[in-house]
Design a protein around this motif. Structure first.
Motif, mmCIF file in Angstrom:
data_model
loop_
_atom_site.group_PDB
_atom_site.id
_atom_site.type_symbol
_atom_site.label_atom_id
_atom_site.label_comp_id
_atom_site.label_asym_id
_atom_site.label_seq_id
_atom_site.Cartn_x
_atom_site.Cartn_y
_atom_site.Cartn_z
ATOM 1 N N ILE A 149 0.992 -1.247 -0.073
ATOM 2 C CA ILE A 149 0.002 0.091 0.204
ATOM 3 C C ILE A 149 0.802 1.244 -0.064
ATOM 4 O O ILE A 149 0.539 2.283 -0.730
ATOM 5 N N PHE A 150 2.118 1.253 0.773
ATOM 6 C CA PHE A 150 2.897 2.418 0.722
ATOM 7 C C PHE A 150 3.534 2.707 -0.676
ATOM 8 O O PHE A 150 3.406 3.969 -1.298
ATOM 9 N N PHE A 151 3.925 1.487 -1.276
ATOM 10 C CA PHE A 151 4.587 1.905 -2.768
ATOM 11 C C PHE A 151 3.176 2.435 -3.666
ATOM 12 O O PHE A 151 3.613 3.089 -4.435
ATOM 13 N N ILE A 152 2.226 1.633 -3.522
ATOM 14 C CA ILE A 152 1.281 2.380 -4.317
ATOM 15 C C ILE A 152 0.655 3.818 -4.136
ATOM 16 O O ILE A 152 0.633 4.717 -5.074
ATOM 17 N N GLY A 153 0.680 4.182 -2.666
ATOM 18 C CA GLY A 153 0.583 5.447 -2.515
ATOM 19 C C GLY A 153 1.740 6.354 -2.967
ATOM 20 O O GLY A 153 1.593 7.522 -3.607
ATOM 21 N N ALA A 154 2.818 5.782 -2.952
ATOM 22 C CA ALA A 154 4.026 6.793 -3.382
ATOM 23 C C ALA A 154 4.150 7.010 -4.709
ATOM 24 O O ALA A 154 4.298 8.083 -5.431
ATOM 25 N N LEU A 155 4.018 5.778 -5.535
ATOM 26 C CA LEU A 155 3.500 6.049 -7.127
ATOM 27 C C LEU A 155 2.416 6.872 -7.575
ATOM 28 O O LEU A 155 2.677 7.673 -8.378
ATOM 29 N N PHE A 156 1.377 6.905 -6.729
ATOM 30 C CA PHE A 156 0.199 7.686 -7.204
ATOM 31 C C PHE A 156 0.743 9.117 -6.770
ATOM 32 O O PHE A 156 0.182 10.145 -7.684
ATOM 33 N N ASP A 212 7.810 15.357 -6.322
ATOM 34 C CA ASP A 212 9.230 14.778 -6.535
ATOM 35 C C ASP A 212 9.259 13.530 -5.811
ATOM 36 O O ASP A 212 8.416 13.297 -4.735
ATOM 37 N N PRO A 213 10.413 12.637 -6.066
ATOM 38 C CA PRO A 213 10.451 11.256 -5.332
ATOM 39 C C PRO A 213 10.558 11.318 -3.977
ATOM 40 O O PRO A 213 9.792 10.643 -3.314
ATOM 41 N N VAL A 214 11.268 12.221 -3.228
ATOM 42 C CA VAL A 214 11.403 12.354 -1.975
ATOM 43 C C VAL A 214 10.350 12.686 -1.024
ATOM 44 O O VAL A 214 9.549 11.997 -0.225
ATOM 45 N N SER A 215 9.331 13.645 -1.907
ATOM 46 C CA SER A 215 8.217 14.060 -1.159
ATOM 47 C C SER A 215 6.964 13.090 -1.275
ATOM 48 O O SER A 215 6.294 12.760 -0.440
ATOM 49 N N ALA A 216 7.336 12.563 -2.706
ATOM 50 C CA ALA A 216 6.200 11.242 -2.905
ATOM 51 C C ALA A 216 6.192 10.053 -1.917
ATOM 52 O O ALA A 216 5.198 9.717 -1.336
ATOM 53 N N ILE A 217 7.575 9.738 -1.770
ATOM 54 C CA ILE A 217 7.703 8.553 -0.720
ATOM 55 C C ILE A 217 7.221 8.956 0.572
ATOM 56 O O ILE A 217 6.596 8.316 1.318
ATOM 57 N N SER A 218 7.701 10.364 0.945
ATOM 58 C CA SER A 218 7.530 10.403 2.544
ATOM 59 C C SER A 218 5.942 10.734 2.712
ATOM 60 O O SER A 218 5.371 10.516 3.759
ATOM 61 N N ALA A 219 5.250 11.194 1.754
ATOM 62 C CA ALA A 219 3.979 11.806 1.782
ATOM 63 C C ALA A 219 3.316 10.356 2.123
ATOM 64 O O ALA A 219 2.237 10.316 2.715
ATOM 65 N N SER A 220 3.513 9.516 1.531
ATOM 66 C CA SER A 220 3.017 7.998 1.295
ATOM 67 C C SER A 220 3.042 7.594 2.729
ATOM 68 O O SER A 220 2.240 7.086 3.666
ATOM 69 N N GLY A 270 1.553 5.960 7.856
ATOM 70 C CA GLY A 270 1.870 5.755 9.414
ATOM 71 C C GLY A 270 1.167 6.657 10.453
ATOM 72 O O GLY A 270 1.541 6.544 11.387
ATOM 73 N N ASN A 271 0.302 7.627 9.570
ATOM 74 C CA ASN A 271 -0.150 8.467 10.671
ATOM 75 C C ASN A 271 0.874 9.499 11.461
ATOM 76 O O ASN A 271 0.716 9.640 12.547
ATOM 77 N N VAL A 272 1.737 10.022 10.574
ATOM 78 C CA VAL A 272 2.961 10.993 11.288
ATOM 79 C C VAL A 272 2.602 12.094 11.268
ATOM 80 O O VAL A 272 2.747 13.036 12.265
ATOM 81 N N GLY A 273 2.364 12.596 9.932
ATOM 82 C CA GLY A 273 2.200 14.041 9.685
ATOM 83 C C GLY A 273 3.231 14.698 8.766
ATOM 84 O O GLY A 273 2.857 14.825 7.705
ATOM 85 N N PRO A 274 4.068 15.384 9.349
ATOM 86 C CA PRO A 274 5.025 15.975 8.216
ATOM 87 C C PRO A 274 6.086 14.856 7.443
ATOM 88 O O PRO A 274 6.157 13.794 8.264
ATOM 89 N N GLY A 275 6.166 15.063 6.435
ATOM 90 C CA GLY A 275 7.214 14.118 5.827
ATOM 91 C C GLY A 275 8.456 15.074 5.532
ATOM 92 O O GLY A 275 9.056 15.537 6.217
ATOM 93 N N LEU A 276 9.060 14.745 4.107
ATOM 94 C CA LEU A 276 10.219 15.286 3.986
ATOM 95 C C LEU A 276 9.891 15.971 2.438
ATOM 96 O O LEU A 276 9.012 16.103 1.925
#
Length: 482
Positions: A404-411, A418-426, A431-437
Motif C-alpha cells: 500500500i505504501f508503494f502504491i501511495g508513493a507511485l500515486f 518529486d520522489p522524496v516528497s512522494a515517498i515521504s507523503a505516502s 503511518g499517521n505521522v504528519g510531516p514528511g520530507l
C-alpha cells in the motif's frame, strides 16, 4: 448483517460528536471571541442527523457480529470526519470540502498532516476543535463509545478488536466496556498531568490544553505555524518529549503501573524493543548532526535528535527544528521510523514495534530452519509461544502495509510530487505521522497537492489508523454475502 443496527450505532456516535462540538464555541466565548454561528450550525446538523438515526431506526438485537463490527468502525470514522469537518467549512478555514475533509481525517486519525498555511490566525474555537478531534481520535472514538454507551458495551468486543491497534487485544477487565473505561481514565489522567506541567513551563492554559490533546493522541497538530520550535523553550520540549514517549507505550502498561504492578512493564518485550530503537536512533542521529556540523554541540544535537526521534517513532509529528535540512543519513533514519511506529495498544500509528519484533523472530526462525530443516521451533515473546495464525497475520499485515505504501508513493509521484516528497507523503500518511520530507516537510504542508492526491492520502490515513484489515476487508466480496 443488520444495517439498522449499524446505522443506529452511527446515530449514537454522531450524537456524541455533536455534544463534543459544544466545547470549542464555549472556549471561544470564554476568550472573548464572539460569532460562533458556524459551530452552532454544525452542532445542530450533527445532532439532528444523529438523533434521526438513533431514534427512528428500529431496535434490533444488541450483540454485534464481527462483520458488523468492522462496518461500524469503518463507517464511524468516515462519518465522524464528514460531520467533524463542518466547522472548518462553515467558518471558511478550508475553502473546499476536500480540504476540510482532509484536515478532519488527519485530525481524527491523529496523522497531523495539514493543508493550512496560516494556523496562528485562526479563531481559538477552530484551533481548539482541531486539537480536540485528535484527542478523541487518539484513544479511538469507538472505544470512547464503548466506554460510555451501554448499548455498545454488550457487543463491544467486536468493535474493540476492529479499532484498537495491534495484532492482539488485551483485556484488563472482565467486561470490554470496563476495559475501555479504564483505558480512557488513564488517558485523561495523563492528559491532566501534562497540561499542568506545560503550564508550569510557561504555556497559557489554552495552548497547554491544545498541545496536551495532540501530544497524548500522538497527533501533532499545533497552535503555531512552526510547531514546537515556535516556543523555543527546552523545558516545554522535555515535557512534550516525555509524554510523547509515554503515549507511544501500550496503555495497558500505564494502567498496571498506576496500580503498582510494575512486573508487566519489566517483562514487556515490546516496550524494551521500542526503547532500544528510540535510543539507537537518537544516538545515531546525534552523531550525524554533530559530525556534519549541523549542530554546534553534542548536547544540542542530542536535544534535537531525541525530540525528533520520539516525535516520529510515536507518529506525533511535532518539530522542534526543520529536520528537512538535516544530513541525508539522519533523514533516512527518520523515514524508517515512520514505518516502525511505537507500541501496540498506544495512540501511535505505523506498523508497531511488536510486529517488527515478531517479523524479526520469524525471519530468524526461517534461517534456523534452513540450517536445521527437520527442527521444530516456535516463536516466543517473553517466554510464551505465539500462535501461528497470529504470526501469519502479522507477516501478511507487513506485506500489505509495504504494498500500500508503494502504491501511495507511485500515486503521489503521478500527482507531480518529486520522489522524496512522494515517498515521504505516502509513508507519513499511512503511518499517521504528519510531516514528511521535501515539499511536505515540517515547514511545508499538503495544500498544493491536487484534490485526487488528497483523497488518496485520506485513504492512506484511514487505512493506517484502522490497521488496514478493518477497512480493506470491506472490499472483499465475501464480506457482503450472507
Amino acid at each position: 448483517m443488520s444495517f439498522a443496527l449499524v446505522f443506529r450505532i452511527q446515530g449514537f456516535l454522531l450524537i456524541m460528536l455533536g455534544l463534543s462540538m459544544c466545547a470549542p464555541p464555549l472556549v471561544g466565548l470564554a476568550y472573548g471571541q464572539h460569532g460562533q454561528q458556524h459551530f452552532v450550525l454544525s452542532i445542530a446538523i450533527t445532532l439532528l442527523c444523529g438523533l434521526s438515526l438513533a431514534v427512528c431506526l428500529p431496535r434490533t438485537r444488541k450483540n454485534i457480529s464481527q462483520r458488523e463490527g468492522f462496518l461500524i468502525v469503518s463507517l464511524g470514522w468516515m462519518l465522524a470526519s464528514l460531520f467533524g469537518c463542518l466547522p472548518f467549512l462553515f467558518d471558511g478555514t478550508c475553502a473546499t470540502f476536500t480540504d476540510a475533509y482532509f484536515e478532519t481525517v488527519s485530525g481524527f486519525t491523529t496523522t497531523g498532516s495539514t493543508i493550512l498555511k496560516k494556523i496562528e490566525g485562526l479563531p481559538l474555537s477552530t484551533l481548539f476543535w482541531r486539537s480536540m478531534i485528535q484527542w478523541l481520535g487518539g484513544m479511538g472514538i469507538i472505544v470512547f463509545s464503548i466506554a460510555i454507551l451501554p448499548v455498545l458495551g454488550i457487543g463491544g468486543m467486536q468493535l474493540f478488536k476492529a479499532e484498537v491497534p495491534g495484532p492482539v487485544v488485551e483485556k484488563i477487565k472482565p467486561r470490554i466496556a470496563e476495559t475501555a473505561r479504564s483505558l480512557w481514565k488513564v488517558y485523561a489522567l495523563l492528559s491532566a498531568a501534562m497540561t499542568l506541567l506545560l503550564m508550569l513551563c510557561g504555556m497559557d492554559l489554552f495552548e497547554a490544553l491544545c498541545h496536551t490533546f495532540t501530544t497524548m493522541a500522538t497527533g501533532g497538530f499545533s497552535t503555531r505555524d512552526i510547531s514546537i520550535e515556535a516556543f523555543g523553550n527546552p523545558m516545554v520540549e522535555m515535557v512534550i518529549l516525555f509524554f510523547m514517549f509515554a503515549a507511544g507505550m501500550n496503555f495497558v502498561l500505564h494502567y498496571w503501573s498506576l496500580h503498582g504492578k510494575f512486573k508487566h512493564l519489566r517483562t514487556d518485550r515490546e516496550f524494551f524493543f521500542y526503547l532500544a530503537i528510540t535510543a539507537a536512533a537518537t544516538l545515531l542521529i546525534s552523531l550525524s548532526l554533530y559530525g556534519s556540523g549541523t549542530s554546534t554541540s553534542m548536547l544540542t544535537a542530542l536535544r534535537h535528535s531525541a525530540f525528533q526521534v520520539v516525535s516520529i517513532i510515536t507518529t506525533t509529528g511535532y518539530s522542534s527544528v526543520n529536520f528537512d535540512t538535516w544530513p541525508h543519513f539522519s533523514k533516512l533514519i527518520l523515514l524508517l521510523l515512520m514505518f516502525i511506529g511505537a507500541c501496540a495498544g498506544s495512540t501511535a500509528g505505523g506498523i508497531k514495534c511488536i510486529r517488527g519484533l515478531l517479523v524479526c523472530k520469524v525471519g530468524y526462525r526461517e534461517l534456523f530452519y534452513t540450517v536445521h530443516p527437520h527442527a521444530v521451533s516456535s516463536v516466543k515473546v517473553a517466554g510464551k509461544p505465539v500462535a501461528e495464525p497470529i504470526l501469519r497475520s502479522v507477516v501478511v499485515f507487513v506485506v500489505l502495509y509495504i504494498i500500500i505504501f508503494f502504491i501511495g508513493a507511485l500515486f503521489m509521484a503521478q500527482c507531480g510530487l518529486d520522489p522524496v516528497s512522494a515517498i515521504s507523503a505516502s509513508a507519513t500518511c499511512l503511518g499517521n505521522v504528519g510531516p514528511g520530507l521535501g515539499t511536505v516537510g515540517p515547514y511545508g504542508n499538503f495544500a498544493f497537492i491536487p484534490a485526487i492526491g488528497k483523497w488518496m492520502l485520506i485513504m492512506l490515513m484511514l487505512l493506517g489508523r484502522l490497521e488496514i484489515y478493518t477497512l480493506l476487508i470491506l472490499l472483499v466480496p465475501a464480506f457482503w454475502k450472507k
